[in-house]
Write a protein that holds these residues in place. Sequence first.
Motif, PDB file in Angstrom:
ATOM      1  N   VAL A   1      -1.847   5.709   2.362  1.00  0.00           N
ATOM      2  CA  VAL A   1      -0.787   4.751   2.671  1.00  0.00           C
ATOM      3  C   VAL A   1      -1.404   3.467   3.211  1.00  0.00           C
ATOM      4  N   ASP A   2      -0.986   2.345   2.649  1.00  0.00           N
ATOM      5  CA  ASP A   2      -1.428   1.039   3.139  1.00  0.00           C
ATOM      6  C   ASP A   2      -0.546   0.644   4.320  1.00  0.00           C
ATOM      7  N   THR A   3      -1.062   0.818   5.524  1.00  0.00           N
ATOM      8  CA  THR A   3      -0.285   0.525   6.727  1.00  0.00           C
ATOM      9  C   THR A   3      -0.405  -0.929   7.173  1.00  0.00           C
ATOM     10  N   ASP A   4      -1.204  -1.720   6.474  1.00  0.00           N
ATOM     11  CA  ASP A   4      -1.384  -3.122   6.856  1.00  0.00           C
ATOM     12  C   ASP A   4      -0.382  -4.034   6.164  1.00  0.00           C
ATOM     13  N   ASN A   5       0.100  -3.631   5.015  1.00  0.00           N
ATOM     14  CA  ASN A   5       1.050  -4.443   4.252  1.00  0.00           C
ATOM     15  C   ASN A   5       2.376  -3.692   4.171  1.00  0.00           C
TER      16      ASN A   5
END
Length: 354
Positions: free
Chosen positions: A192-196
């Motif tokens: 999971v991309d938690t920055d975007n």
Amino acid sequence: MKSLQGVVLFLCSLFPVLTAAQDLPGVQLETVSSEDIVQEVTLNGTVNALRVSGMSAAVAGLLDEVRVETGDRVDRGDVLVELDDELVTWELAAARAEAEEARSRLEEARRRLREARSVGAGRNIAATEVSARESEVAASEATLARLEAARRQVEVRAGRHRVTAPFDGVVSQRSRDLGEWVTPGDQLLTLVDTDNLRLDFQVPQSFYKRIDDNSRLLVQDDQALSSATIDVLVPVNDPQSRTFLLRAIKPESVKLLPGMSVQAVLRVTTGERGLTVSRDAINRYPEGRTTVWIAEPGDEDTWTVSEKRVRLGTGFEGRVEVTSGLEADQQVVVRGNESLSEGISVRIAERESR
């Protein structure tokens, strides 16, 4: 002496007046203003990651190494999972050896062709021999090209025994463990991309044409509101709820995680102007009556108040539209209006400016 007594008597005569003024109820006033009317709607949404990838292997094989656990943060290119690559390693070695052998044969064929041409066709060597050696060079070149392509195929297949992270993110789930046989398409873990992050809201369809560059989306952050950038409006209406999707970019100052619920306020202009007052100026009664206290200038820095029934419109940014009952530039009480009565005098405790 007589003049001094006169001054004292004059000051004493003022004392009751000052004392009476100080005993008057203290209020704060605000001017009824004319401004653009904004409509607000409260939205409930969900925080979604822009990228969520179910990682799988491109080839079948035995899980030989799993380098991450649930909750680990990884960078793009990090190796997450490795399959047993012993067989493909030997295949690659064989393919490289065959390519080297073909390269050597090509070099020998070229040397023999140069030798034949240096002697001279038709004098010391038959022309057909020169042609044969030319054909041998061409065949060797084709063989080398074929074996080089085969070598690259094996190299690609060998590389696919490793699963790498396609983007920076967090491993949210691990589905397989060491020693298991996996095939292409089997999900090994979830990244999971938690920055975007994006904030997804379902908005009533009546707002679709009214959202423009002046519209604002304010995300609830504890007790404060943070402005969020509207990223996209998805022009597909849900026939059941009569809503469309509004996607916004998460403000940097708001701490949210994928899957969390989020509340926001959408403010859009109506294209109309109207009279507004602070919410604090409105008095609401159990029977549904709504009023404000209007202040008129009196004597000696005092004001006289009277209660006026009003009709309200939409509310926004701590203000309320008044559709009837008031005129622009009137003074209304916004503080201290809890215990007023009709026609009494009040004093200004603190004047608010807008």
